[in-house]
Motif scaffolding. Structure first.
Motif, mmCIF file in Angstrom:
data_model
loop_
_atom_site.group_PDB
_atom_site.id
_atom_site.type_symbol
_atom_site.label_atom_id
_atom_site.label_comp_id
_atom_site.label_asym_id
_atom_site.label_seq_id
_atom_site.Cartn_x
_atom_site.Cartn_y
_atom_site.Cartn_z
ATOM 1 N N VAL A 42 0.843 -1.205 0.000
ATOM 2 C CA VAL A 42 0.000 0.000 0.000
ATOM 3 C C VAL A 42 0.878 1.256 0.000
ATOM 4 C CG1 VAL A 42 -1.689 1.332 1.344
ATOM 5 C CG2 VAL A 42 -2.023 -1.130 0.993
ATOM 6 N N GLU A 43 1.916 1.285 0.813
ATOM 7 C CA GLU A 43 2.832 2.441 0.835
ATOM 8 C C GLU A 43 3.500 2.631 -0.524
ATOM 9 O OE1 GLU A 43 3.707 4.865 3.219
ATOM 10 O OE2 GLU A 43 1.848 4.154 4.098
ATOM 11 N N ASP A 44 3.929 1.523 -1.149
ATOM 12 C CA ASP A 44 4.572 1.609 -2.466
ATOM 13 C C ASP A 44 3.580 2.096 -3.527
ATOM 14 O OD1 ASP A 44 6.847 0.656 -1.211
ATOM 15 O OD2 ASP A 44 6.867 -1.274 -2.277
ATOM 16 N N LEU A 45 2.328 1.680 -3.414
ATOM 17 C CA LEU A 45 1.309 2.161 -4.353
ATOM 18 C C LEU A 45 1.143 3.669 -4.235
ATOM 19 C CD1 LEU A 45 -1.344 -0.682 -4.073
ATOM 20 C CD2 LEU A 45 -0.170 0.018 -6.170
ATOM 21 N N TYR A 46 1.036 4.169 -3.009
ATOM 22 C CA TYR A 46 0.933 5.620 -2.825
ATOM 23 C C TYR A 46 2.158 6.328 -3.395
ATOM 24 C CZ TYR A 46 -3.130 5.722 0.352
ATOM 25 O OH TYR A 46 -4.384 5.646 0.897
ATOM 26 N N ALA A 47 3.352 5.868 -3.043
ATOM 27 C CA ALA A 47 4.589 6.523 -3.509
ATOM 28 C C ALA A 47 4.650 6.553 -5.029
ATOM 29 C CB ALA A 47 5.809 5.810 -2.933
ATOM 30 N N THR A 48 4.280 5.450 -5.662
ATOM 31 C CA THR A 48 4.319 5.364 -7.124
ATOM 32 C C THR A 48 3.258 6.262 -7.748
ATOM 33 O OG1 THR A 48 5.144 3.089 -6.920
ATOM 34 C CG2 THR A 48 4.271 3.759 -9.068
ATOM 35 N N MET A 49 2.043 6.252 -7.166
ATOM 36 C CA MET A 49 0.966 7.101 -7.684
ATOM 37 C C MET A 49 1.362 8.569 -7.612
ATOM 38 S SD MET A 49 -2.942 7.591 -6.232
ATOM 39 C CE MET A 49 -2.370 8.294 -4.688
ATOM 40 N N TYR A 50 1.919 8.997 -6.478
ATOM 41 C CA TYR A 50 2.312 10.398 -6.338
ATOM 42 C C TYR A 50 3.451 10.751 -7.286
ATOM 43 C CZ TYR A 50 -0.666 10.768 -2.184
ATOM 44 O OH TYR A 50 -1.737 10.789 -1.326
ATOM 45 N N ALA A 51 4.424 9.865 -7.428
ATOM 46 C CA ALA A 51 5.552 10.132 -8.327
ATOM 47 C C ALA A 51 5.080 10.284 -9.771
ATOM 48 C CB ALA A 51 6.591 9.022 -8.226
ATOM 49 N N ALA A 52 4.047 9.524 -10.156
ATOM 50 C CA ALA A 52 3.518 9.578 -11.520
ATOM 51 C C ALA A 52 2.422 10.631 -11.685
ATOM 52 C CB ALA A 52 2.983 8.206 -11.910
ATOM 53 N N GLN A 53 2.102 11.332 -10.600
ATOM 54 C CA GLN A 53 1.077 12.378 -10.588
ATOM 55 C C GLN A 53 -0.297 11.852 -10.991
ATOM 56 O OE1 GLN A 53 2.844 15.474 -13.013
ATOM 57 N NE2 GLN A 53 4.043 16.200 -11.269
ATOM 58 N N GLY A 54 -0.648 10.677 -10.429
ATOM 59 C CA GLY A 54 -1.950 10.090 -10.685
ATOM 60 C C GLY A 54 -2.912 10.356 -9.543
ATOM 61 N N VAL A 55 -4.162 9.911 -9.721
ATOM 62 C CA VAL A 55 -5.189 10.059 -8.688
ATOM 63 C C VAL A 55 -5.647 8.711 -8.149
ATOM 64 C CG1 VAL A 55 -5.990 12.298 -9.539
ATOM 65 C CG2 VAL A 55 -7.069 10.191 -10.390
ATOM 66 N N GLY A 56 -5.152 7.631 -8.743
ATOM 67 C CA GLY A 56 -5.475 6.290 -8.296
ATOM 68 C C GLY A 56 -4.472 5.324 -8.898
ATOM 69 N N LEU A 57 -4.277 4.188 -8.220
ATOM 70 C CA LEU A 57 -3.339 3.188 -8.734
ATOM 71 C C LEU A 57 -3.712 1.822 -8.171
ATOM 72 C CD1 LEU A 57 -0.747 2.922 -10.507
ATOM 73 C CD2 LEU A 57 0.542 3.003 -8.372
ATOM 74 N N ALA A 58 -3.829 0.851 -9.073
ATOM 75 C CA ALA A 58 -4.122 -0.530 -8.693
ATOM 76 C C ALA A 58 -2.825 -1.332 -8.633
ATOM 77 C CB ALA A 58 -5.083 -1.151 -9.711
ATOM 78 N N ALA A 59 -2.821 -2.367 -7.794
ATOM 79 C CA ALA A 59 -1.603 -3.153 -7.576
ATOM 80 C C ALA A 59 -1.051 -3.769 -8.863
ATOM 81 C CB ALA A 59 -1.855 -4.231 -6.531
ATOM 82 N N ASN A 60 -1.922 -4.196 -9.773
ATOM 83 C CA ASN A 60 -1.399 -4.799 -11.001
ATOM 84 C C ASN A 60 -0.702 -3.774 -11.891
ATOM 85 O OD1 ASN A 60 -3.876 -3.663 -11.727
ATOM 86 N ND2 ASN A 60 -4.465 -5.358 -13.049
ATOM 87 N N GLN A 61 -0.896 -2.496 -11.619
ATOM 88 C CA GLN A 61 -0.198 -1.462 -12.378
ATOM 89 C C GLN A 61 1.264 -1.332 -11.967
ATOM 90 O OE1 GLN A 61 -3.555 1.602 -11.931
ATOM 91 N NE2 GLN A 61 -2.560 2.101 -13.874
ATOM 92 N N ILE A 62 1.643 -2.032 -10.893
ATOM 93 C CA ILE A 62 3.061 -2.137 -10.542
ATOM 94 C C ILE A 62 3.471 -3.609 -10.558
ATOM 95 C CG2 ILE A 62 3.226 0.067 -9.317
ATOM 96 C CD1 ILE A 62 3.126 -1.532 -6.661
ATOM 97 N N GLY A 63 2.705 -4.416 -11.275
ATOM 98 C CA GLY A 63 3.068 -5.805 -11.499
ATOM 99 C C GLY A 63 2.669 -6.778 -10.415
ATOM 100 N N VAL A 64 1.849 -6.350 -9.460
ATOM 101 C CA VAL A 64 1.428 -7.220 -8.357
ATOM 102 C C VAL A 64 -0.043 -7.598 -8.576
ATOM 103 C CG1 VAL A 64 1.141 -7.419 -5.856
ATOM 104 C CG2 VAL A 64 3.048 -6.082 -6.790
ATOM 105 N N PRO A 65 -0.330 -8.855 -8.895
ATOM 106 C CA PRO A 65 -1.705 -9.248 -9.246
ATOM 107 C C PRO A 65 -2.601 -9.517 -8.034
ATOM 108 C CG PRO A 65 -0.253 -11.123 -9.515
ATOM 109 C CD PRO A 65 0.615 -9.955 -9.089
#
Length: 179
Positions: A42-65
């Motif tokens: 969950v922390e990695d999802l937030y960090a990645t979403m903020y770095a990419a300037q998104g408003v939402g991010l699903a786990a499979n978008q970082i390769g975690v199904p």
């Protein structure tokens, strides 16, 4: 995540999974283990979403199904909604169907007019297993539906038809990241 901590502050930015990767096109598995690894995800999802300037991010978008997504998204009244949902279920969509611009961090730089309901309700649990229900309207409802689609193995181009779909897929193949 501790009370009062900034989401993603302890997370690491992970590479984004791009359109065409099989993990984006398969349904994600239910989360069955709640503990430090899930909190780290969950922390990695937030960090990645903020770095990419998104408003939402699903786990499979970082390769975690796994069935997990995070969000930090305004609604149409500019009210900020911040949170995460584990094992989400889209339990209600209603109201008016609106075609609006929709983008995705897995298709960087592209967007297309996509039809979504202007009200959505998602039920699931938090990373500690507490039940959570999230109500969204407007842009936030679009975000909730978009992230739930990801966890079912769908990307927003799957909701497009005709020339909109053809144009977007053509743009994707020409994008620097395209396959």
């Amino acid at each position: 995540m501790r009370q009062g901590s900034i989401p993603g502050a302890r997370g690491r930015v992970r590479p984004l999974t791009l359109l065409g990767d099989p993990v984006l096109h398969a349904p994600c598995a239910e989360v069955t283990e709640f503990g430090p690894q899930l909190a780290e995800l969950v922390e990695d999802l937030y960090a990645t979403m903020y770095a990419a300037q998104g408003v939402g991010l699903a786990a499979n978008q970082i390769g975690v199904p796994l069935r997990v997504f995070v969000y930090d998204c305004p609604d149409d009244e500019d009210v900020r909604h911040l949170g995460h949902v584990v094992n989400p279920r889209l339990v209600e969509t209603d109201g008016v169907v609106l075609r609006g611009p929709e983008g995705c961090l897995s298709l960087p730089g592209l967007e297309a007019g996509t039809e979504r309901y202007d009200h959505a309700v998602v039920e699931g649990v938090t990373m500690t297993g507490e039940p959570v229900t999230v109500h969204g309207t407007g842009f936030f409802a679009r975000c909730l539906q978009h992230e739930c689609d990801h966890l079912s193995g769908q990307v927003y181009p799957d909701r497009l038809t005709g020339w909109r779909r053809r144009r977007l897929l053509r743009q994707a193949t020409r994008a620097p990241w395209g396959r």
